[in-house]
Design a protein around this motif. Sequence first.
Motif, PDB file in Angstrom:
ATOM      1  N   LEU A  29     -15.017  60.554 -33.303  1.00  0.00           N
ATOM      2  CA  LEU A  29     -15.156  61.936 -33.901  1.00  0.00           C
ATOM      3  C   LEU A  29     -15.229  61.805 -35.344  1.00  0.00           C
ATOM      4  CD1 LEU A  29     -12.323  63.785 -32.062  1.00  0.00           C
ATOM      5  CD2 LEU A  29     -14.506  63.703 -31.574  1.00  0.00           C
ATOM      6  N   ASN A  70      -9.335  55.174 -31.171  1.00  0.00           N
ATOM      7  CA  ASN A  70     -10.712  55.091 -30.800  1.00  0.00           C
ATOM      8  C   ASN A  70     -11.325  56.482 -30.776  1.00  0.00           C
ATOM      9  OD1 ASN A  70     -10.190  52.411 -30.603  1.00  0.00           O
ATOM     10  ND2 ASN A  70     -11.147  52.085 -28.482  1.00  0.00           N
ATOM     11  N   ILE A  71     -10.713  57.408 -30.192  1.00  0.00           N
ATOM     12  CA  ILE A  71     -11.207  59.017 -30.295  1.00  0.00           C
ATOM     13  C   ILE A  71     -11.233  59.290 -31.957  1.00  0.00           C
ATOM     14  CG2 ILE A  71     -10.714  61.103 -29.780  1.00  0.00           C
ATOM     15  CD1 ILE A  71      -9.273  60.294 -27.348  1.00  0.00           C
ATOM     16  N   GLU A  72     -10.355  59.131 -32.601  1.00  0.00           N
ATOM     17  CA  GLU A  72     -10.357  59.228 -33.800  1.00  0.00           C
ATOM     18  C   GLU A  72     -11.586  58.828 -34.661  1.00  0.00           C
ATOM     19  OE1 GLU A  72      -8.564  58.344 -38.101  1.00  0.00           O
ATOM     20  OE2 GLU A  72      -8.174  57.115 -36.304  1.00  0.00           O
ATOM     21  N   ALA A  91     -19.123  56.556 -28.970  1.00  0.00           N
ATOM     22  CA  ALA A  91     -18.048  56.823 -27.976  1.00  0.00           C
ATOM     23  C   ALA A  91     -18.209  55.613 -26.842  1.00  0.00           C
ATOM     24  CB  ALA A  91     -18.275  58.102 -27.137  1.00  0.00           C
ATOM     25  N   ASN A 113     -16.738  52.391 -28.177  1.00  0.00           N
ATOM     26  CA  ASN A 113     -15.097  52.439 -28.304  1.00  0.00           C
ATOM     27  C   ASN A 113     -14.612  52.360 -26.939  1.00  0.00           C
ATOM     28  OD1 ASN A 113     -14.016  53.057 -30.978  1.00  0.00           O
ATOM     29  ND2 ASN A 113     -15.848  53.757 -31.079  1.00  0.00           N
TER      30      ASN A 113
END
Length: 197
Positions: free
Chosen positions: A134, A129-131, A156, A159
């Motif tokens: 970003l 999710n962070i990937e 963000a 997600n």
Amino acid sequence: MYSHPFSAAYWRDAAKELKDLRKLTFAALMIAMCNVLSAIPSIPLIGGAKVTWGFLARSICALVCGPVLGLVFGFAEDILSFFITGGGGYPFFPGYTLTTMLGVLIYALFLYRTPITFRRVFAAKLLTNIENVLLGALWMSILSGKAWMVTASASAIKNLIMLPVQTGMLVLLFAALLPAMRRIGLVPREMTTTIKW
């Protein structure tokens, strides 16, 4: 079985999957499954978040096929899906292919030939999710000219809302499929069929 991916033996086993006809066939089936799942309507949640389904097939492929074949799968799945679906009216952009490949790689690093625990599933989903936030914001800023921070902030929030939902979906999926995958030899016999904390 491995407790972490930081060993030469882990990567030797992962590279062998490229020569395993069963694993290659399974990866091809998961590409088809991604396309089938993309046809299922998403379920809207609060804050603009939506439950989608493709990540389920990608994570199963990563668990069974490992990081090396997983990267090949991610590349092929994204390219084929784009041409099969027509890209949803958007032009092809290789950044999204990279995002798919990295997502499958992250799943594989946490799930391939290792005991499946809730914490591992959560960590894999958190990092993917962070990937997505970003890189997705970066690709959107390149393609549309929107400010990276604006796109990343909205992504963000979505997600973050999806994280517990997707983690729960993966835990249930793995708990349901691991016994059968163990019986037919797609995963090691030592891989537990009970998802622990």
